[in-house]
Write a protein that holds these residues in place. Structure first.
Motif, PDB file in Angstrom:
ATOM      1  N   ASP A 133       0.780  -1.200   0.077  1.00 39.49           N
ATOM      2  CA  ASP A 133       0.042  -0.038   0.231  1.00 39.49           C
ATOM      3  C   ASP A 133       0.819   1.146   0.143  1.00 39.49           C
ATOM      4  O   ASP A 133       1.477   1.637   1.176  1.00 39.49           O
ATOM      5  N   LEU A 134       0.704   1.828  -1.032  1.00 36.81           N
ATOM      6  CA  LEU A 134       1.976   2.975  -1.212  1.00 36.81           C
ATOM      7  C   LEU A 134       1.528   4.084  -0.616  1.00 36.81           C
ATOM      8  O   LEU A 134       2.273   5.127  -0.298  1.00 36.81           O
ATOM      9  N   ARG A 135       0.389   4.209   0.021  1.00 37.78           N
ATOM     10  CA  ARG A 135       0.101   5.469   0.697  1.00 37.78           C
ATOM     11  C   ARG A 135       0.545   5.337   1.884  1.00 37.78           C
ATOM     12  O   ARG A 135       0.921   6.442   2.591  1.00 37.78           O
ATOM     13  N   VAL A 136       1.011   4.242   2.540  1.00 41.49           N
ATOM     14  CA  VAL A 136       1.459   4.155   3.825  1.00 41.49           C
ATOM     15  C   VAL A 136       2.673   3.337   3.837  1.00 41.49           C
ATOM     16  O   VAL A 136       3.147   3.080   4.921  1.00 41.49           O
ATOM     17  N   ASN A 137       3.231   3.022   2.579  1.00 42.49           N
ATOM     18  CA  ASN A 137       4.569   2.132   2.442  1.00 42.49           C
ATOM     19  C   ASN A 137       4.311   0.968   3.485  1.00 42.49           C
ATOM     20  O   ASN A 137       5.423   0.699   4.145  1.00 42.49           O
ATOM     21  N   LYS A 138       3.144   0.206   3.392  1.00 41.90           N
ATOM     22  CA  LYS A 138       3.128  -0.829   4.299  1.00 41.90           C
ATOM     23  C   LYS A 138       2.273  -2.194   3.622  1.00 41.90           C
ATOM     24  O   LYS A 138       1.648  -1.746   2.811  1.00 41.90           O
ATOM     25  N   CYS A 139       3.066  -3.208   3.675  1.00 42.83           N
ATOM     26  CA  CYS A 139       2.394  -4.388   2.836  1.00 42.83           C
ATOM     27  C   CYS A 139       1.104  -4.852   3.652  1.00 42.83           C
ATOM     28  O   CYS A 139       1.054  -4.711   4.818  1.00 42.83           O
ATOM     29  N   GLY A 140       0.342  -5.237   2.811  1.00 43.51           N
ATOM     30  CA  GLY A 140      -1.131  -5.728   3.475  1.00 43.51           C
ATOM     31  C   GLY A 140      -0.804  -6.946   4.018  1.00 43.51           C
ATOM     32  O   GLY A 140      -0.039  -7.834   4.130  1.00 43.51           O
ATOM     33  N   ALA A 141      -1.570  -7.321   5.255  1.00 40.03           N
ATOM     34  CA  ALA A 141      -1.569  -8.307   6.093  1.00 40.03           C
ATOM     35  C   ALA A 141      -2.019  -9.396   5.308  1.00 40.03           C
ATOM     36  O   ALA A 141      -1.940 -10.797   5.726  1.00 40.03           O
ATOM     37  N   GLN A 142      -3.032  -9.430   4.241  1.00 37.78           N
ATOM     38  CA  GLN A 142      -3.672 -10.212   3.820  1.00 37.78           C
ATOM     39  C   GLN A 142      -2.872 -10.825   2.636  1.00 37.78           C
ATOM     40  O   GLN A 142      -2.255 -10.207   1.694  1.00 37.78           O
ATOM     41  N   ARG A 143      -2.637 -12.050   2.746  1.00 39.88           N
ATOM     42  CA  ARG A 143      -2.019 -12.930   1.412  1.00 39.88           C
ATOM     43  C   ARG A 143      -2.943 -12.963   0.451  1.00 39.88           C
ATOM     44  O   ARG A 143      -3.982 -13.022   0.153  1.00 39.88           O
ATOM     45  N   VAL A 144      -2.324 -12.376  -0.751  1.00 43.22           N
ATOM     46  CA  VAL A 144      -3.173 -12.314  -1.962  1.00 43.22           C
ATOM     47  C   VAL A 144      -2.777 -13.572  -3.040  1.00 43.22           C
ATOM     48  O   VAL A 144      -3.708 -13.525  -3.926  1.00 43.22           O
ATOM     49  N   ASN A 145      -1.995 -14.486  -2.884  1.00 38.25           N
ATOM     50  CA  ASN A 145      -2.038 -15.763  -3.522  1.00 38.25           C
ATOM     51  C   ASN A 145      -2.501 -16.691  -2.393  1.00 38.25           C
ATOM     52  O   ASN A 145      -2.627 -16.635  -1.399  1.00 38.25           O
ATOM     53  N   ASN A 146      -2.466 -17.903  -2.909  1.00 37.48           N
ATOM     54  CA  ASN A 146      -2.798 -19.050  -1.938  1.00 37.48           C
ATOM     55  C   ASN A 146      -2.049 -20.576  -2.135  1.00 37.48           C
ATOM     56  O   ASN A 146      -1.484 -20.509  -3.218  1.00 37.48           O
ATOM     57  N   ASN A 147      -2.234 -21.294  -1.444  1.00 35.94           N
ATOM     58  CA  ASN A 147      -1.610 -22.665  -1.598  1.00 35.94           C
ATOM     59  C   ASN A 147      -1.670 -23.263  -2.638  1.00 35.94           C
ATOM     60  O   ASN A 147      -0.954 -23.760  -3.456  1.00 35.94           O
ATOM     61  N   LEU A 148      -3.121 -23.380  -3.132  1.00 33.35           N
ATOM     62  CA  LEU A 148      -3.582 -24.032  -4.421  1.00 33.35           C
ATOM     63  C   LEU A 148      -2.795 -23.357  -5.530  1.00 33.35           C
ATOM     64  O   LEU A 148      -1.987 -23.960  -6.452  1.00 33.35           O
ATOM     65  N   GLN A 149      -2.842 -21.977  -5.827  1.00 35.53           N
ATOM     66  CA  GLN A 149      -2.006 -21.410  -7.021  1.00 35.53           C
ATOM     67  C   GLN A 149      -0.566 -21.744  -6.837  1.00 35.53           C
ATOM     68  O   GLN A 149      -0.160 -22.200  -8.129  1.00 35.53           O
ATOM     69  N   VAL A 150      -0.006 -21.808  -5.951  1.00 35.65           N
ATOM     70  CA  VAL A 150       1.442 -22.140  -5.863  1.00 35.65           C
ATOM     71  C   VAL A 150       1.742 -23.494  -6.137  1.00 35.65           C
ATOM     72  O   VAL A 150       2.464 -23.875  -6.975  1.00 35.65           O
ATOM     73  N   ILE A 151       0.805 -24.452  -5.775  1.00 40.08           N
ATOM     74  CA  ILE A 151       1.055 -25.957  -6.156  1.00 40.08           C
ATOM     75  C   ILE A 151       0.653 -25.867  -7.603  1.00 40.08           C
ATOM     76  O   ILE A 151       1.483 -26.967  -8.249  1.00 40.08           O
ATOM     77  N   CYS A 152      -0.182 -25.345  -8.038  1.00 43.26           N
ATOM     78  CA  CYS A 152      -0.354 -25.507  -9.600  1.00 43.26           C
ATOM     79  C   CYS A 152       0.654 -24.966 -10.332  1.00 43.26           C
ATOM     80  O   CYS A 152       1.054 -25.460 -11.341  1.00 43.26           O
ATOM     81  N   ASP A 153       1.260 -23.712  -9.712  1.00 44.42           N
ATOM     82  CA  ASP A 153       2.322 -23.334 -10.746  1.00 44.42           C
ATOM     83  C   ASP A 153       3.667 -24.100 -10.547  1.00 44.42           C
ATOM     84  O   ASP A 153       4.348 -24.395 -11.466  1.00 44.42           O
ATOM     85  N   LYS A 154       4.017 -24.525  -9.188  1.00 40.62           N
ATOM     86  CA  LYS A 154       5.213 -25.141  -9.272  1.00 40.62           C
ATOM     87  C   LYS A 154       5.359 -26.854  -9.247  1.00 40.62           C
ATOM     88  O   LYS A 154       6.366 -27.388  -9.445  1.00 40.62           O
ATOM     89  N   ILE A 155       4.113 -27.451  -9.250  1.00 40.47           N
ATOM     90  CA  ILE A 155       3.931 -28.985  -9.409  1.00 40.47           C
ATOM     91  C   ILE A 155       2.910 -29.419 -10.405  1.00 40.47           C
ATOM     92  O   ILE A 155       3.555 -30.122 -11.326  1.00 40.47           O
ATOM     93  N   PHE A 156       1.839 -28.951 -10.429  1.00 39.37           N
ATOM     94  CA  PHE A 156       1.053 -29.300 -11.368  1.00 39.37           C
ATOM     95  C   PHE A 156       1.467 -28.917 -12.868  1.00 39.37           C
ATOM     96  O   PHE A 156       1.150 -29.774 -13.855  1.00 39.37           O
TER      97      PHE A 156
END
Length: 360
Positions: free
Chosen positions: A272-295
């Motif tokens: 968030d460039l207004r406050v120069n802080k990362c959001g606490a919410q993860r924007v990707n998820n386990n499934l996405q990464v498994i699809c990308d790196k394994i599937f």
């Protein structure tokens, strides 16, 4: 061997204890075989325990590397016998909270209770304290009765804990996991095995997302951190980078100047460039990464079996691509993840049906 010799010396001196110490240090029923990982980070040794292959793990080589329990330091004379139970509970709960980021009720602390007070009580407490400094041990102990996708802790001696030995995945395996013994491989047998394993990955994703009080995030997804049981169940064998939601939020909420500063291994957030802080919410998820790196590795090219129709293979390829695509609307996790999940599940089940039909 040198590490275990030092461990046994400490055991004989009463400095540490554990349910595996007797087999390791006295009865000779827990035998060192080879070093699996030594140089940087944790020490991982393969051993034979009463004819069963196991892995001994510890974050540190020497027991003395772990900070001592201050309660024991204060109780130097009494062997720790006089430490009130309430203080011990508080201490264990504090360490578990530090490792997991979770507040657990006293009734949930069973896996980490040091057992009955006896002649080795001081060693038991000191050993428990060393084990509680190791997040992976805490995760395995907590999840072992709750999840088929996590290695159970078989026992411990001092700061080393034992888990089942399972052959880890590797990018060097053509199928990422050792499938040499699969009947009928490399044709239909391998295609069937891969589909079964993929379904188990989906089961694990669903389980880690839904079956605990908080979502469990995996931030280091690669074949080496998983193994496959003979029934094709996927097991997480390294959870050093697994975090429940509260701790994940804490980790992600860092200062930043752009989105890249908000990437914590496989767990991404947005800046968030207004406050120069990362959001606490993860924007990707386990499934996405498994699809990308394994599937992707499995399903980007046609399966090695002519028994699966081209149309189904193409649909599977497209679904994996859709799942792995990291484009996310700003500040949101993927809204379509559930639909991609079910689409993948149905396609993999259809693949298995076609392979079974071909066997008839």
């Amino acid at each position: 061997r040198r590490i275990l010799a030092a461990l046994c010396q400490d055991y004989r001196g009463g400095a540490l204890a554990g349910d595996l110490c007797e087999d390791l240090c006295v009865a000779g029923k827990l035998l060192f075989q080879r070093c699996l990982h030594y140089n940087r980070g944790k020490k991982v040794l393969q051993a034979d325990w009463r004819g069963r292959p196991v892995v001994l793990k510890s974050k540190e080589e020497a027991f003395s590397s772990f900070p001592p329990l201050s309660l024991l330091e204060e109780e130097a004379g009494g062997g720790g016998q006089d430490i009130p139970e309430a203080e011990l509970l508080l201490m264990v709960a504090g360490e578990v909270k530090s490792a997991l980021g979770l507040e657990l009720s006293n009734s949930s602390l069973g896996p980490w209770w040091p057992g009955r007070r006896g002649p080795r009580w001081r060693g038991q407490l000191a050993s428990l304290w060393a084990l509680l400094q190791q997040e992976e041990y805490v995760y395995f102990s907590l999840l072992q009765d709750l999840s088929p996708h996590v290695l159970p802790v078989l026992g411990s001696c001092g700061h080393f804990y034992a888990v089942e030995f399972l052959a880890a995945g590797s990018p060097h395996h053509r199928a990422l996991f050792p499938l040499d013994r699969v009947p009928g491989a490399p044709g239909g047998g391998q295609a069937k095995a891969i589909s079964d394993i993929a379904l188990s990955f989906l089961d694990m994703v669903n389980h880690f997302d839904s079956d605990f009080s908080y979502r469990l995030h995996l931030c280091d997804i690669k074949p080496e951190n998983f193994a496959i049981r003979s029934d094709f169940t996927v097991v997480a064998i390294d959870v050093d980078m697994a975090f429940f939601e509260p701790k994940m939020r804490e980790i992600l909420e860092q200062n930043c100047t752009d989105d890249e500063d908000c990437n914590f291994f496989d767990c991404f957030s947005r800046c968030d460039l207004r406050v120069n802080k990362c959001g606490a919410q993860r924007v990707n998820n386990n499934l996405q990464v498994i699809c990308d790196k394994i599937f992707r590795h499995w399903f980007s090219a046609p399966l090695k079996s002519s028994a699966v129709s081209f149309q189904l293979q193409l649909q599977l390829q497209e679904a994996v691509q859709e799942c792995a695509d990291p484009e996310v609307p700003s500040g949101n996790t993927r809204r379509d993840t559930p639909s991609v999940f079910w689409k993948l599940r149905q396609l993999l089940q259809a693949t298995l049906r076609e392979l079974q039909e071909a066997e008839k």
